[in-house]
Design a protein around this motif. Structure first.
Motif, PDB file in Angstrom:
ATOM      1  N   GLU A  89      -0.421  56.348   1.668  1.00 35.27           N
ATOM      2  CA  GLU A  89      -0.124  56.431   3.102  1.00 35.27           C
ATOM      3  C   GLU A  89      -0.556  55.166   3.843  1.00 35.27           C
ATOM      4  O   GLU A  89       0.154  54.679   4.723  1.00 35.27           O
ATOM      5  CB  GLU A  89      -0.794  57.669   3.710  1.00 35.27           C
ATOM      6  CG  GLU A  89      -0.268  58.993   3.171  1.00 35.27           C
ATOM      7  CD  GLU A  89       1.206  59.253   3.455  1.00 35.27           C
ATOM      8  OE1 GLU A  89       1.746  58.741   4.465  1.00 35.27           O
ATOM      9  OE2 GLU A  89       1.839  59.974   2.659  1.00 35.27           O
ATOM     10  N   TYR A 134       1.893  52.393   2.881  1.00 37.33           N
ATOM     11  CA  TYR A 134       3.212  52.667   3.465  1.00 37.33           C
ATOM     12  C   TYR A 134       3.220  52.317   4.956  1.00 37.33           C
ATOM     13  O   TYR A 134       4.150  51.671   5.451  1.00 37.33           O
ATOM     14  CB  TYR A 134       3.601  54.133   3.252  1.00 37.33           C
ATOM     15  CG  TYR A 134       5.041  54.396   3.605  1.00 37.33           C
ATOM     16  CD1 TYR A 134       6.039  54.248   2.647  1.00 37.33           C
ATOM     17  CD2 TYR A 134       5.416  54.766   4.894  1.00 37.33           C
ATOM     18  CE1 TYR A 134       7.369  54.465   2.962  1.00 37.33           C
ATOM     19  CE2 TYR A 134       6.735  54.976   5.217  1.00 37.33           C
ATOM     20  CZ  TYR A 134       7.710  54.826   4.239  1.00 37.33           C
ATOM     21  OH  TYR A 134       9.033  55.029   4.565  1.00 37.33           O
ATOM     22  N   GLY A 154       5.239  49.115   6.233  1.00 34.26           N
ATOM     23  CA  GLY A 154       6.376  49.534   7.042  1.00 34.26           C
ATOM     24  C   GLY A 154       6.360  49.027   8.476  1.00 34.26           C
ATOM     25  O   GLY A 154       7.391  49.029   9.150  1.00 34.26           O
ATOM     26  N   GLU A 156      12.180  51.685   6.748  1.00 34.34           N
ATOM     27  CA  GLU A 156      11.951  52.799   5.826  1.00 34.34           C
ATOM     28  C   GLU A 156      13.166  52.973   4.929  1.00 34.34           C
ATOM     29  O   GLU A 156      14.290  53.065   5.414  1.00 34.34           O
ATOM     30  CB  GLU A 156      11.699  54.084   6.621  1.00 34.34           C
ATOM     31  CG  GLU A 156      11.447  55.287   5.753  1.00 34.34           C
ATOM     32  CD  GLU A 156      11.113  56.514   6.588  1.00 34.34           C
ATOM     33  OE1 GLU A 156       9.913  56.790   6.740  1.00 34.34           O
ATOM     34  OE2 GLU A 156      12.055  57.166   7.079  1.00 34.34           O
ATOM     35  N   PRO A 192       7.682  58.859   2.604  1.00 38.85           N
ATOM     36  CA  PRO A 192       6.784  59.453   1.609  1.00 38.85           C
ATOM     37  C   PRO A 192       7.061  60.944   1.448  1.00 38.85           C
ATOM     38  O   PRO A 192       7.198  61.669   2.435  1.00 38.85           O
ATOM     39  CB  PRO A 192       5.394  59.215   2.197  1.00 38.85           C
ATOM     40  CG  PRO A 192       5.553  58.019   3.075  1.00 38.85           C
ATOM     41  CD  PRO A 192       6.937  58.167   3.654  1.00 38.85           C
ATOM     42  N   GLY A 241       7.024  56.780  -1.848  1.00 43.68           N
ATOM     43  CA  GLY A 241       7.611  56.208  -0.645  1.00 43.68           C
ATOM     44  C   GLY A 241       8.153  54.825  -0.949  1.00 43.68           C
ATOM     45  O   GLY A 241       7.639  54.123  -1.821  1.00 43.68           O
ATOM     46  N   TRP A 242       9.209  54.451  -0.234  1.00 46.20           N
ATOM     47  CA  TRP A 242       9.846  53.159  -0.468  1.00 46.20           C
ATOM     48  C   TRP A 242      10.074  52.510   0.878  1.00 46.20           C
ATOM     49  O   TRP A 242      10.651  53.122   1.791  1.00 46.20           O
ATOM     50  CB  TRP A 242      11.157  53.385  -1.190  1.00 46.20           C
ATOM     51  CG  TRP A 242      11.810  52.189  -1.821  1.00 46.20           C
ATOM     52  CD1 TRP A 242      11.426  50.900  -1.767  1.00 46.20           C
ATOM     53  CD2 TRP A 242      12.984  52.229  -2.625  1.00 46.20           C
ATOM     54  NE1 TRP A 242      12.285  50.101  -2.486  1.00 46.20           N
ATOM     55  CE2 TRP A 242      13.262  50.906  -3.024  1.00 46.20           C
ATOM     56  CE3 TRP A 242      13.835  53.233  -3.049  1.00 46.20           C
ATOM     57  CZ2 TRP A 242      14.351  50.566  -3.815  1.00 46.20           C
ATOM     58  CZ3 TRP A 242      14.918  52.897  -3.838  1.00 46.20           C
ATOM     59  CH2 TRP A 242      15.163  51.583  -4.218  1.00 46.20           C
ATOM     60  N   VAL A 243       9.614  51.281   1.024  1.00 45.12           N
ATOM     61  CA  VAL A 243       9.675  50.617   2.317  1.00 45.12           C
ATOM     62  C   VAL A 243       9.994  49.130   2.121  1.00 45.12           C
ATOM     63  O   VAL A 243       9.605  48.534   1.119  1.00 45.12           O
ATOM     64  CB  VAL A 243       8.338  50.805   3.082  1.00 45.12           C
ATOM     65  CG1 VAL A 243       7.185  50.152   2.364  1.00 45.12           C
ATOM     66  CG2 VAL A 243       8.432  50.336   4.504  1.00 45.12           C
ATOM     67  N   GLN A 291       7.963  49.934  -3.637  1.00 44.64           N
ATOM     68  CA  GLN A 291       7.968  51.335  -4.024  1.00 44.64           C
ATOM     69  C   GLN A 291       6.522  51.736  -4.266  1.00 44.64           C
ATOM     70  O   GLN A 291       5.830  51.123  -5.067  1.00 44.64           O
ATOM     71  CB  GLN A 291       8.796  51.544  -5.299  1.00 44.64           C
ATOM     72  CG  GLN A 291      10.262  51.244  -5.099  1.00 44.64           C
ATOM     73  CD  GLN A 291      11.060  51.597  -6.334  1.00 44.64           C
ATOM     74  OE1 GLN A 291      11.024  52.739  -6.792  1.00 44.64           O
ATOM     75  NE2 GLN A 291      11.766  50.617  -6.882  1.00 44.64           N
ATOM     76  N   LEU A 292       6.089  52.768  -3.570  1.00 48.97           N
ATOM     77  CA  LEU A 292       4.698  53.236  -3.657  1.00 48.97           C
ATOM     78  C   LEU A 292       4.708  54.606  -4.327  1.00 48.97           C
ATOM     79  O   LEU A 292       5.371  55.530  -3.842  1.00 48.97           O
ATOM     80  CB  LEU A 292       4.086  53.311  -2.257  1.00 48.97           C
ATOM     81  CG  LEU A 292       4.208  52.010  -1.441  1.00 48.97           C
ATOM     82  CD1 LEU A 292       3.772  52.236  -0.006  1.00 48.97           C
ATOM     83  CD2 LEU A 292       3.411  50.895  -2.093  1.00 48.97           C
TER      84      LEU A 292
END
Length: 136
Positions: free
Chosen positions: A94, A97, A101, A106, A110, A120-122, A131-132
């Motif tokens: 988090e 991200y 971000g 976005e 997430p 999550g991908w930002v 990519q997280l």
């Protein structure tokens, strides 16, 4: 039989004037991160004086290279190539991200997508895609 090689493959990021700011931002976000080396263009060019001629930085022990391109180009980063980060816990995912971000875009909020506990991908404000992932 495989012969040992001195060959090394390193991710290389090409910016147009934002390399130093991007590198400093990334180093501030990750553990075991540092600027390893940086050289700048001088008054004699070919790039804008003071911009990054070539730099190496490390994030979590992984080395990256970057430059500020002296030549304008009609392309930028694409999400088709991204940096994949295995996060230690949900709080780290988090935090990264939100930071990456800020001023970016976005790509996938997430959430749980079936292939990981949380993902999550930002795309960050410099155009680099991240990519997280929280494995498990």
């Amino acid at each position: 039989m495989r012969i040992a090689s001195s060959q090394k493959i390193t991710t290389f990021l090409m910016f147009e004037g934002d390399a130093e700011a991007a590198m400093a931002f990334y180093v501030s976000l990750f553990d075991d991160a540092e600027v390893v080396a940086v050289s700048h263009y001088g008054a004699d060019g070919p790039g804008v004086e003071g911009t990054v001629r070539q730099a190496t930085f490390a994030l979590a022990g992984q080395q990256f290279m970057c430059i500020d391109s002296p030549a304008p180009h009609a392309f930028t980063f694409t999400p088709a190539v991204s940096l994949f980060v295995q996060c230690a816990d949900e709080a780290e995912l988090e935090r990264l991200y939100a930071a990456l971000g800020e001023g970016g875009k976005e790509l996938m909020a997430p959430g749980e997508y079936g292939f990981s506990r949380r993902f999550g991908w930002v795309q960050d404000r410099f155009g680099v895609s991240w990519q997280l992932n929280l494995p498990g």
